[in-house]
Design a protein around this motif. Structure first.
Motif, PDB file in Angstrom:
ATOM      1  N   GLU A 179       0.826  -1.195   0.000  1.00  0.00           N
ATOM      2  CA  GLU A 179       0.000   0.000   0.000  1.00  0.00           C
ATOM      3  C   GLU A 179       0.867   1.255   0.000  1.00  0.00           C
ATOM      4  OE1 GLU A 179      -2.483  -0.233   3.401  1.00  0.00           O
ATOM      5  OE2 GLU A 179      -3.512  -2.066   2.746  1.00  0.00           O
ATOM      6  N   ASP A 180       0.301   2.354  -0.522  1.00  0.00           N
ATOM      7  CA  ASP A 180       0.991   3.627  -0.437  1.00  0.00           C
ATOM      8  C   ASP A 180       1.134   4.020   1.028  1.00  0.00           C
ATOM      9  OD1 ASP A 180       1.483   4.073  -3.114  1.00  0.00           O
ATOM     10  OD2 ASP A 180      -0.489   4.958  -3.454  1.00  0.00           O
ATOM     11  N   GLN A 181       2.236   4.721   1.326  1.00  0.00           N
ATOM     12  CA  GLN A 181       2.515   5.125   2.694  1.00  0.00           C
ATOM     13  C   GLN A 181       2.429   6.643   2.788  1.00  0.00           C
ATOM     14  OE1 GLN A 181       3.193   3.110   5.274  1.00  0.00           O
ATOM     15  NE2 GLN A 181       3.406   1.155   4.207  1.00  0.00           N
ATOM     16  N   ALA A 182       1.589   7.137   3.669  1.00  0.00           N
ATOM     17  CA  ALA A 182       1.411   8.584   3.814  1.00  0.00           C
ATOM     18  C   ALA A 182       2.739   9.264   4.114  1.00  0.00           C
ATOM     19  CB  ALA A 182       0.409   8.873   4.931  1.00  0.00           C
ATOM     20  N   GLY A 183       3.037  10.301   3.344  1.00  0.00           N
ATOM     21  CA  GLY A 183       4.241  11.091   3.567  1.00  0.00           C
ATOM     22  C   GLY A 183       5.505  10.493   2.994  1.00  0.00           C
ATOM     23  N   LEU A 184       5.443   9.253   2.471  1.00  0.00           N
ATOM     24  CA  LEU A 184       6.617   8.576   1.934  1.00  0.00           C
ATOM     25  C   LEU A 184       6.478   8.405   0.429  1.00  0.00           C
ATOM     26  CD1 LEU A 184       6.531   7.740   5.019  1.00  0.00           C
ATOM     27  CD2 LEU A 184       7.734   5.671   4.332  1.00  0.00           C
ATOM     28  N   MET A 185       7.616   8.327  -0.245  1.00  0.00           N
ATOM     29  CA  MET A 185       7.650   8.117  -1.682  1.00  0.00           C
ATOM     30  C   MET A 185       8.165   6.711  -1.977  1.00  0.00           C
ATOM     31  SD  MET A 185       9.958  10.221  -4.473  1.00  0.00           S
ATOM     32  CE  MET A 185       9.346  11.783  -3.855  1.00  0.00           C
ATOM     33  N   ARG A 186       7.552   6.058  -2.964  1.00  0.00           N
ATOM     34  CA  ARG A 186       8.062   4.755  -3.391  1.00  0.00           C
ATOM     35  C   ARG A 186       9.390   4.937  -4.136  1.00  0.00           C
ATOM     36  NH1 ARG A 186       4.345   0.460  -4.069  1.00  0.00           N
ATOM     37  NH2 ARG A 186       2.164   0.972  -3.614  1.00  0.00           N
ATOM     38  N   PHE A 187      10.285   3.958  -4.004  1.00  0.00           N
ATOM     39  CA  PHE A 187      11.540   3.997  -4.762  1.00  0.00           C
ATOM     40  C   PHE A 187      11.253   3.926  -6.258  1.00  0.00           C
ATOM     41  CE2 PHE A 187      15.568   2.561  -6.502  1.00  0.00           C
ATOM     42  CZ  PHE A 187      16.502   3.231  -5.741  1.00  0.00           C
ATOM     43  N   SER A 188      10.297   3.099  -6.640  1.00  0.00           N
ATOM     44  CA  SER A 188       9.958   2.980  -8.073  1.00  0.00           C
ATOM     45  C   SER A 188       9.418   4.304  -8.614  1.00  0.00           C
ATOM     46  CB  SER A 188       8.943   1.859  -8.294  1.00  0.00           C
ATOM     47  OG  SER A 188       7.778   2.070  -7.520  1.00  0.00           O
ATOM     48  N   SER A 189       8.664   5.038  -7.799  1.00  0.00           N
ATOM     49  CA  SER A 189       8.160   6.341  -8.225  1.00  0.00           C
ATOM     50  C   SER A 189       9.293   7.350  -8.351  1.00  0.00           C
ATOM     51  CB  SER A 189       7.123   6.861  -7.222  1.00  0.00           C
ATOM     52  OG  SER A 189       6.028   5.983  -7.129  1.00  0.00           O
ATOM     53  N   LEU A 190      10.250   7.261  -7.428  1.00  0.00           N
ATOM     54  CA  LEU A 190      11.423   8.138  -7.514  1.00  0.00           C
ATOM     55  C   LEU A 190      12.181   7.869  -8.811  1.00  0.00           C
ATOM     56  CD1 LEU A 190      13.449  10.166  -6.249  1.00  0.00           C
ATOM     57  CD2 LEU A 190      14.546   8.202  -5.132  1.00  0.00           C
ATOM     58  N   MET A 191      12.422   6.589  -9.110  1.00  0.00           N
ATOM     59  CA  MET A 191      13.147   6.238 -10.336  1.00  0.00           C
ATOM     60  C   MET A 191      12.425   6.759 -11.583  1.00  0.00           C
ATOM     61  SD  MET A 191      16.016   4.561  -9.738  1.00  0.00           S
ATOM     62  CE  MET A 191      16.369   3.576 -11.193  1.00  0.00           C
ATOM     63  N   ALA A 192      11.090   6.719 -11.550  1.00  0.00           N
ATOM     64  CA  ALA A 192      10.312   7.160 -12.707  1.00  0.00           C
ATOM     65  C   ALA A 192      10.493   8.647 -12.980  1.00  0.00           C
ATOM     66  CB  ALA A 192       8.832   6.849 -12.482  1.00  0.00           C
ATOM     67  N   ARG A 193      10.906   9.393 -11.981  1.00  0.00           N
ATOM     68  CA  ARG A 193      11.123  10.831 -12.155  1.00  0.00           C
ATOM     69  C   ARG A 193      12.448  11.145 -12.841  1.00  0.00           C
ATOM     70  NH1 ARG A 193       9.525  14.079  -6.664  1.00  0.00           N
ATOM     71  NH2 ARG A 193       7.377  13.340  -6.398  1.00  0.00           N
ATOM     72  N   GLY A 194      13.359  10.166 -12.871  1.00  0.00           N
ATOM     73  CA  GLY A 194      14.705  10.420 -13.373  1.00  0.00           C
ATOM     74  C   GLY A 194      14.806  10.388 -14.880  1.00  0.00           C
ATOM     75  N   ASP A 195      15.801  11.096 -15.398  1.00  0.00           N
ATOM     76  CA  ASP A 195      16.075  11.174 -16.832  1.00  0.00           C
ATOM     77  C   ASP A 195      17.473  10.599 -17.074  1.00  0.00           C
ATOM     78  OD1 ASP A 195      16.620  11.792 -19.444  1.00  0.00           O
ATOM     79  OD2 ASP A 195      16.350  13.958 -19.239  1.00  0.00           O
ATOM     80  N   VAL A 196      17.532   9.479 -17.804  1.00  0.00           N
ATOM     81  CA  VAL A 196      18.822   8.829 -18.082  1.00  0.00           C
ATOM     82  C   VAL A 196      19.798   9.798 -18.730  1.00  0.00           C
ATOM     83  CG1 VAL A 196      19.926   7.026 -19.445  1.00  0.00           C
ATOM     84  CG2 VAL A 196      17.808   6.527 -18.236  1.00  0.00           C
ATOM     85  N   ASP A 197      19.293  10.702 -19.542  1.00  0.00           N
ATOM     86  CA  ASP A 197      20.147  11.645 -20.270  1.00  0.00           C
ATOM     87  C   ASP A 197      20.087  13.046 -19.672  1.00  0.00           C
ATOM     88  OD1 ASP A 197      20.912   9.684 -22.249  1.00  0.00           O
ATOM     89  OD2 ASP A 197      18.875   9.870 -23.046  1.00  0.00           O
ATOM     90  N   ASP A 198      19.857  13.136 -18.381  1.00  0.00           N
ATOM     91  CA  ASP A 198      19.764  14.433 -17.709  1.00  0.00           C
ATOM     92  C   ASP A 198      21.022  15.260 -18.001  1.00  0.00           C
ATOM     93  OD1 ASP A 198      19.672  16.576 -15.866  1.00  0.00           O
ATOM     94  OD2 ASP A 198      18.597  15.360 -14.391  1.00  0.00           O
ATOM     95  N   PRO A 199      20.883  16.422 -18.632  1.00  0.00           N
ATOM     96  CA  PRO A 199      22.063  17.224 -18.988  1.00  0.00           C
ATOM     97  C   PRO A 199      22.813  17.768 -17.773  1.00  0.00           C
ATOM     98  CG  PRO A 199      20.026  18.447 -19.407  1.00  0.00           C
ATOM     99  CD  PRO A 199      19.625  17.041 -19.085  1.00  0.00           C
TER     100      PRO A 199
END
Length: 573
Positions: A179-199
């Motif tokens: 389940e989602d945890q109040a106030g916490l972020m999932r690691f998978s959600s964090l990874m989804a925010r990243g850009d492999v080619d971030d300048p």
């Protein structure tokens, strides 16, 4: 690689070879160069997660995570903790933080609320990545106990009274399960925010320097509180490289790593020894379990295996040991506790580890100062911790006079060179106590050195107890037990133990008119300090053996316990 000649014939003073130059690069740049050499070679296998990464895929996920971390409003020099057992996310964090100059803070998964609060606040962690739970440990529940404000905040916007620096908590989920945890972020959600080619990534990498801190590992001391040993790119990258050299690692090697990553054994002797040689990292499980190690070595055709002596004993003595084909094994490291000679012989004979090595060091020296090599004669491998590592210098001194002692005589082991830590985080006074004006790190360990430079650890000046590879400083446990309202005085010592090497023993004087029993003491410890710091033996006494000047004689407490329990000292290498 042959050993360097002694600096001072007849004296216990030696220096390692310098013909292979030190690596003058950051961890991120060195890793990228290794990827470029053989991008499709397997870099990481996490068996319990069913994950496999080539060097190229690992690099892409590392870059994605590094980009995502910058999106958490973190920047160079900020501290981010990881509170987790072994998994792919751990090594991703290790590399991603190094790429953007964040300082990775290793938090022991055995820590409980009191220890976690102290550690996070000591170094001012702005973010924490944590497992949700492990066996009976509910990490998120412990965090909510410390920071009830999590229930009412957006992820990334935490403002907790007891953890004032912490802003973001990320929990390691399993493929979106839970389940989602109040106030916490999932690691998978964090990874989804990243850009492999971030300048931004190349621009961050361009300004990083090898001597900048990237890692904090906690080590206890005589003050009773953990200190944050602060390590740089140069410290741990070079130590990992020369550890791998002593094992003769190549890209053909596959190293099984059942030792914990939060400890330098897993993180440096394991991960970095592999990554600096293009070898394959193999995690058999999140925590140590002997059957999964044996199964993994067989199935993955591992050529190397790390462990503390108790791990090797558990593997050798497992009832199904004979079922497994371990013939692929060649090398590895046994360290963390004194290595019993008979265990070492069985490991060589029955596990095919003909080229296993012994390593010695401490967190403050990144960690290895001495190591045997694959070609070290067996007699020296089972009885010493090897010789000084390349680019390092060691000497054994009289603890009182400071003079270098003759070969064969015991003295305090001191080391200096690239591996000596940046310092204790935020504690200049303790740093100066540990590292003298000439750059020598005083280890507090008593050792001898033979004519060929082989070092044997014979005892400890400090009180440190090593239980199954975990370093425990009795003063820290004593200070915790002093908090019990019925405890007047307490002394903690280590006593010999066949399974763990040593066990903790507490002698307690209760306050007048109070009664206390063992169960009450253990209940007081439960959930507040790590399980391995809870005394195994508890005795209630009216006083302690003392000198005429009033100094407590801990060795007499230890001797009394040995007599009562019928214990003998374990044979150690």
């Amino acid at each position: 690689m042959s050993h360097a000649t002694a600096l001072s014939p007849g004296l216990s003073h030696d220096r390692g070879r310098t013909d292979t130059p030190l690596i003058d690069a950051t961890l991120g740049d060195f890793f990228d160069a290794m990827v470029a050499r053989d991008p499709e070679h397997e870099a990481l296998v996490s068996r319990h997660q069913g994950l496999r990464f080539t060097y190229r895929r690992l690099q892409r996920e590392v870059n994605r995570l590094a980009s995502a971390l910058l999106g958490l409003d973190l920047t160079r020099g900020d501290r981010i903790g990881i509170w987790s057992h072994n998994n792919a996310e751990w090594v991703l964090m290790q590399l991603a933080t190094a790429k953007v100059g964040l300082v990775l803070v290793n938090v022991n998964p055995a820590y409980r609320t009191s220890e976690l609060e102290y550690a996070l606040n000591l170094v001012g962690c702005k973010a924490l990545v944590t497992m949700a739970r492990f066996k009976t440990s509910d990490y998120i529940a412990m965090l909510r106990e410390l920071a009830p404000e999590l229930a009412h905040c957006r992820p990334g916007a935490l403002q907790a009274a007891r953890l004032p620096a912490l802003r973001t908590v990320v929990w390691i989920d399993e493929a979106e399960q839970g389940e989602d945890q109040a106030g916490l972020m999932r690691f998978s959600s964090l990874m989804a925010r990243g850009d492999v080619d971030d300048p931004r990534l190349p621009s961050f990498a361009a300004v990083l320097q090898p001597d900048q801190p990237i890692n904090i590992q906690f080590t206890s001391g005589t003050t009773g509180h953990p200190k944050g040993a602060t390590l740089t790119h140069r410290n741990i990258l070079n130590n990992g490289y020369f550890i791998g050299e002593a094992m003769k690692l190549t890209p053909a090697d596959r190293l099984c790593i059942p030792v914990p990553l939060y400890h330098c054994f897993g993180m440096v002797l394991g991960n970095l020894a592999c990554l600096t040689h293009g070898a394959t990292i193999v995690y058999p499980n999140d925590g140590f379990e002997p059957l999964s190690v044996l199964q993994t070595v067989q199935d993955e055709r591992c050529t190397g295996l790390h462990g503390v002596p108790t791990m090797f004993i558990a593997e050798l003595d497992h009832p199904r040991f004979a079922e497994f084909d371990l013939s692929s094994l060649r090398t590895g490291i046994m360290a963390g506790s004194p290595c019993p000679t008979e265990v070492m012989k069985r490991v060589v004979r029955d596990m095919h580890l003909s080229e296993i090595t012994i390593a010695y060091g401490m967190t403050e020296t990144s960690p290895v100062s001495c190591q045997s090599r694959t070609d070290t004669p067996l007699a020296q491998r089972v009885s010493t911790v090897g010789q000084v590592q390349p680019h390092l210098e060691i000497k054994l001194i009289d603890p009182d006079s400071g003079a270098v002692v003759p070969r064969g005589q015991s003295g305090e082991l001191c080391t200096r060179g690239y591996s000596v830590m940046h310092g204790y985080w935020g504690d200049e006074a303790k740093t100066r106590e540990a590292i003298d004006a000439e750059g020598w790190m005083h280890t507090g360990d008593l050792a001898t050195m033979d004519a060929e430079g082989y070092v044997n650890i014979v005892g400890r000046i400090k009180d440190m107890v090593i239980r199954g590879g975990e370093n425990i400083y009795p003063r820290e446990v004593e200070e915790f037990l002093y908090r019990h309202p019925k405890v007047q005085d307490v002394q903690v010592v280590g006593v010999p133990d066949a399974q763990y090497g040593e066990q903790l023993c507490a002698w307690i004087v209760t306050k007048p008119g109070q009664t206390l029993d063992e169960a009450e003491v253990r209940d007081f410890c439960r959930g507040q300090i790590a399980h391995y710091k809870v005394p195994h033996y508890i005795r209630f006494v009216t006083g302690f053996p003392m000198t005429v000047t009033g100094k407590i004689q801990k060795f007499k407490i230890r001797d009394t316990m040995k007599d009562q329990l019928g214990l003998t000292e374990a044979k150690t290498a």
